[in-house]
Design a protein around this motif. Structure first.
Motif, PDB file in Angstrom:
ATOM      1  N   MET A   1       0.854  -1.207   0.000  1.00  0.00           N
ATOM      2  CA  MET A   1       0.000   0.000   0.000  1.00  0.00           C
ATOM      3  C   MET A   1       0.879   1.241   0.000  1.00  0.00           C
ATOM      4  O   MET A   1       1.910   1.293   0.646  1.00  0.00           O
ATOM      5  CB  MET A   1      -0.893  -0.010   1.243  1.00  0.00           C
ATOM      6  N   ARG A   2       0.478   2.209  -0.733  1.00  0.00           N
ATOM      7  CA  ARG A   2       1.280   3.411  -0.894  1.00  0.00           C
ATOM      8  C   ARG A   2       0.592   4.562  -0.186  1.00  0.00           C
ATOM      9  O   ARG A   2      -0.611   4.726  -0.293  1.00  0.00           O
ATOM     10  CB  ARG A   2       1.376   3.688  -2.403  1.00  0.00           C
ATOM     11  N   LEU A   3       1.405   5.297   0.564  1.00  0.00           N
ATOM     12  CA  LEU A   3       0.861   6.462   1.256  1.00  0.00           C
ATOM     13  C   LEU A   3       0.618   7.556   0.232  1.00  0.00           C
ATOM     14  O   LEU A   3       1.536   7.959  -0.465  1.00  0.00           O
ATOM     15  CB  LEU A   3       1.881   6.923   2.305  1.00  0.00           C
ATOM     16  N   ARG A   4      -0.602   8.000   0.124  1.00  0.00           N
ATOM     17  CA  ARG A   4      -0.900   9.016  -0.887  1.00  0.00           C
ATOM     18  C   ARG A   4      -1.550  10.229  -0.256  1.00  0.00           C
ATOM     19  O   ARG A   4      -2.381  10.110   0.607  1.00  0.00           O
ATOM     20  CB  ARG A   4      -1.831   8.452  -1.958  1.00  0.00           C
ATOM     21  N   PHE A   5      -1.158  11.358  -0.740  1.00  0.00           N
ATOM     22  CA  PHE A   5      -1.766  12.602  -0.308  1.00  0.00           C
ATOM     23  C   PHE A   5      -2.713  13.071  -1.404  1.00  0.00           C
ATOM     24  O   PHE A   5      -2.610  12.648  -2.544  1.00  0.00           O
ATOM     25  CB  PHE A   5      -0.694  13.646  -0.024  1.00  0.00           C
TER      26      PHE A   5
ATOM     27  N   ARG B   1      -6.541  20.507   2.897  1.00  0.00           N
ATOM     28  CA  ARG B   1      -6.684  19.329   2.051  1.00  0.00           C
ATOM     29  C   ARG B   1      -6.894  19.750   0.601  1.00  0.00           C
ATOM     30  O   ARG B   1      -6.293  19.195  -0.316  1.00  0.00           O
ATOM     31  CB  ARG B   1      -7.857  18.468   2.545  1.00  0.00           C
TER      32      ARG B   1
ATOM     33  N   GLN C   1       0.050  19.648   3.738  1.00  0.00           N
ATOM     34  CA  GLN C   1       0.159  18.918   5.007  1.00  0.00           C
ATOM     35  C   GLN C   1       0.470  19.954   6.079  1.00  0.00           C
ATOM     36  O   GLN C   1       1.427  20.719   5.951  1.00  0.00           O
ATOM     37  CB  GLN C   1       1.291  17.897   4.889  1.00  0.00           C
ATOM     38  N   MET C   2      -0.335  19.995   7.117  1.00  0.00           N
ATOM     39  CA  MET C   2      -0.152  21.058   8.101  1.00  0.00           C
ATOM     40  C   MET C   2       1.044  20.828   9.024  1.00  0.00           C
ATOM     41  O   MET C   2       1.498  21.726   9.690  1.00  0.00           O
ATOM     42  CB  MET C   2      -1.421  21.219   8.953  1.00  0.00           C
ATOM     43  N   GLY C   3       1.532  19.624   9.088  1.00  0.00           N
ATOM     44  CA  GLY C   3       2.641  19.358  10.003  1.00  0.00           C
ATOM     45  C   GLY C   3       2.118  19.018  11.382  1.00  0.00           C
ATOM     46  O   GLY C   3       1.013  19.411  11.750  1.00  0.00           O
ATOM     47  N   PHE C   4       2.907  18.259  12.107  1.00  0.00           N
ATOM     48  CA  PHE C   4       2.426  17.796  13.400  1.00  0.00           C
ATOM     49  C   PHE C   4       3.544  17.676  14.424  1.00  0.00           C
ATOM     50  O   PHE C   4       3.305  17.589  15.603  1.00  0.00           O
ATOM     51  CB  PHE C   4       1.738  16.434  13.251  1.00  0.00           C
TER      52      PHE C   4
END
Lengths: 350, 361
Positions: free
Chosen positions: A1-5, A336, A341-344
């Motif tokens: 599975m690939r992490l997708r934005f 979104r 990506q807001m960062g965390f």
């Protein structure tokens, strides 16, 4: 599975949506120019405050005029909140402008301690002093606190040295920050002309702009929430409000919101809205901006008097919820939609 | 160095002075980096990427991970952060070999190390029956990973741990914060007990040192080839207190503040995230996601070499050219150490979502 934005542009093509009327480069350029104008306005307002306090202390000018100049400088500073990116956001420079929250009345106590020890302070000395004393919060204390009346000559003898030094410090700081934003090497150009050592691509500039705006909304919530008792079991905290001595809290929030709304854009002015493909989301944010604006515009008196009335407290609660919804829309939906990506790590690290 | 050599190191893209990307060489991948990553929807992943932008694997995991332990056979152990209860062991090709659950009344703190003999894994853990009591879980590394023993961390809330290459001692950063099972909420902010512990692999305590500010939590470590150890702190007190956030322990010396000028200290916003030391160049790099900055100093002179913005910066690791740095928000960077200073280049890796640590294979 690939992490997708999320990939909104690709989705738009595939789904046949209308393409946005502006590209990221255009919008970042417009926003950086708008923010540059905000810095120019702040620098002008700071210089005007310095001039006004000189008139008060040295030429028999009126206290009311200096108070009005302070309000204009404070609103100009509030308008910078959604633009607190770059030099002023670094090395805690913003603390030199405003000291809030001030839970222990450090401003009042430090002013007294300073003047007891050094009644003839000048700007060079203030520049090396605590940030608590350098900014608009200390100036507010001198111009508005009930224990001080700067229309009286004997009071001027005690307080004017510090007031003039603050005016000089704010003028210098705001001018330095403006200079750092201007020109081919300035921060406005750094935002717009990517790639460079700071921003690898326009999307990075855009992401930091949005993050700054979300932070400004968090701060607005905190300012109002603290005063209306969101952090203290619903018990209002009028003396924890921002700029309570001048009762300038709501004006400050209105100025920050107006600035944010300008950066969002409107029919005749490019802004973030022009990057949003999703017409429904654009409409939701537009609507929320309008509703938040109207809610705050409807307050015809200052926060201090509103806090003492239960009906008004409910209206303030509603205003807080409007801010919270606007923040949610920016932080979640708009981020979104803009593929940001807001960062965390800063907020939820270990 | 010729083109062939550059290609073999995956460093061709670094040869240009302008901002560019790591070059992709089909014949030879550039170094592999492991990291935990999350997306905007809050899903967590265990990732391995080559620095030239080629994906090795990216697998979903149930719990958010923190640090990664690369193992000699090319596999990697991803460690859940507090109060996570799982270790994920991935093969070099990204197949999940094992999900190891923590023992009863334990959770992980996000860090683990391999013993010098390669036989055992040490992980920092919380004894949730006595919240915060620091435990080192000792696991046998074989066809499967299994817990063999527990040692005391000699402190409260242990976080990162590292082996010192020369002395063979284990350094443990006891963060000093008590938290309960299933919670990240600090219970003892007024009574924190952070400490840096040096111990033998069998658990015997060698030294335990503390910082002068009680609310300064020791979190992360980096060690140079000569055992010089640096600790990064997170201060839990007032945002305006002036507190040192880096400490150094040179071999045979006491723990002391690493010299940081006020401008850089203030830029840290009371929070250091991840540390790395470039042993050959004797340079220390630190990520500061609250200050949104990356800073670097010469390890011995304390000379400031770099202080530049990088939003939500997170993992940092030493590479031949200098350091690579990740971000929770934006593009990752290569910081090249040059005679003229540190030059920043964007990496051809996906932007954002990177968690606190990067480990090079």
């Amino acid at each position: 599975m690939r992490l997708r934005f999320a990939a909104p542009l690709l989705f738009a093509v595939l789904a046949g949506c209308d393409t946005p009327p502006a590209d990221t480069v255009t919008v970042v350029n417009q926003l950086s120019q708008q923010m540059l104008a905000d810095y120019q306005h702040w620098a002008s307002a700071s210089a005007a405050l310095a001039n006004s306090t000189q008139a008060l202390c040295q030429q028999g000018g009126s206290l009311t005029a200096s108070q009005q100049s302070w309000r204009e400088a404070f609103n100009a500073w509030a308008a910078l909140q959604p633009a607190l990116i770059g030099p002023l956001a670094e090395q805690n420079r913003s603390w030199q402008v405003q000291f809030w929250p001030d839970k222990k009345n450090l401003v009042g106590r430090q002013v007294k301690m300073l003047l007891d020890a050094n009644p003839s302070i000048d700007q060079a000395q203030l520049d090396k002093s605590s940030v608590v004393l350098q900014g608009l919060s200390a100036a507010e204390y001198l111009l508005f606190d009930q224990s001080i009346d700067l229309s009286q000559t004997e009071q001027q003898a005690r307080y004017c040295g510090l007031l003039l030094a603050i005016g000089g410090h704010q003028t210098q700081l705001s001018q330095d920050m403006l200079s750092a934003w201007q020109g081919a090497q300035g921060f406005a150009a750094t935002l717009s002309n990517t790639p460079n050592q700071r921003f690898a691509e326009p999307q990075e500039s855009l992401a930091e702009l949005l993050r700054t705006q979300v932070s400004s909304l968090e701060l607005m919530k905190k300012k109002l929430g603290t005063a209306i008792g969101r952090l203290s079991k619903g018990i209002a905290q009028p003396y924890q409000a921002e700029a309570w001595r001048a009762d300038a809290s709501l004006d400050s929030l209105r100025a920050s919101l107006a600035s944010l709304q300008t950066l969002w854009g409107q029919a005749q002015q490019v802004g973030l809205r022009d990057l949003v493909n999703d017409a429904a989301l654009r409409e939701r944010i537009e609507h929320q901006h309008a509703q938040t604006h109207d809610t705050f515009a409807a307050f015809t008196s200052g926060l201090q008097s509103l806090l003492s009335n239960s009906d008004d407290q409910q209206r303030l609660d509603k205003a807080y919820l409007e801010l919270a919804e606007l923040q949610r829309l920016y932080e979640k939906d708009l981020a979104r939609a803009l593929n940001i990506q807001m960062g965390f790590n800063a907020h939820d690290g270990d | 160095m010729n083109r062939r050599q550059l290609l073999s190191l995956g460093l061709l893209g670094l040869a240009g002075a302008s901002l560019g990307h790591w070059a992709f060489s089909p014949a030879s991948h550039s170094p592999l980096i492991y990291s935990a990553r999350s997306n905007a929807q809050g899903q967590h992943f265990a990732c391995a990427w080559h620095l030239d932008g080629q994906l090795a694997f990216e697998q979903p995991v149930a719990q958010r991970c923190h640090d990664i332990l690369p193992l000699p056979d090319g596999s990697a152990l991803f460690v859940a952060r507090r109060p996570g209860t799982q270790l994920y062991w991935f093969s070099p090709s990204g197949e999940l070999r094992q999900t190891l659950n923590s023992s009863a009344d334990r959770h992980f703190y996000g860090h683990a190390v391999l013993s010098p003999d390669g036989q055992h894994i040490y992980a920092t853990e919380n004894d949730t029956r006595q919240p915060g009591r620091g435990v080192l879980g000792v696991y046998r590394l074989d066809q499967q990973i299994s817990k063999q023993a527990e040692l005391s961390s000699h402190g409260i809330g242990p976080h990162q741990l590292l082996w010192l290459p020369q002395s063979g001692l284990l350094a443990v950063a006891n963060g000093g914060i008590r938290t309960e099972a299933d919670s990240r909420e600090a219970m003892n902010l007024e009574h924190m007990q952070a400490s840096l512990v040096l111990m033998h692999g069998d658990g015997r305590l060698v030294s335990q040192e503390t910082l002068s500010e009680r609310q300064n939590s020791l979190r992360h470590l980096a060690v140079a080839a000569d055992d010089t150890l640096v600790c990064g702190q997170q201060y839990m007190g007032n945002s305006r207190d002036r507190v040192d956030l880096l400490a150094i322990k040179r071999p045979g010396q006491a723990l002391s503040a690493f010299p940081v000028a006020e401008a850089q200290r203030a830029g840290m916003q009371q929070y250091t995230a991840s540390l790395a030391i470039h042993s050959e160049q004797r340079v220390l790099a630190v990520t500061l996601p609250r200050g949104n900055r990356v800073q670097a100093w010469h390890l011995d002179s304390g000379q400031l070499l770099h202080d530049a913005p990088l939003p939500d910066c997170a993992g940092v690791a030493a590479v031949r050219e200098g350091f690579v740095v990740s971000s929770g928000q934006g593009r990752c960077r290569l910081l090249s150490l040059t005679a003229e200073g540190i030059h920043t280049t964007a990496l051809a890796l996906p932007a954002g979502g990177w968690d606190n640590h990067w480990r090079l294979s």
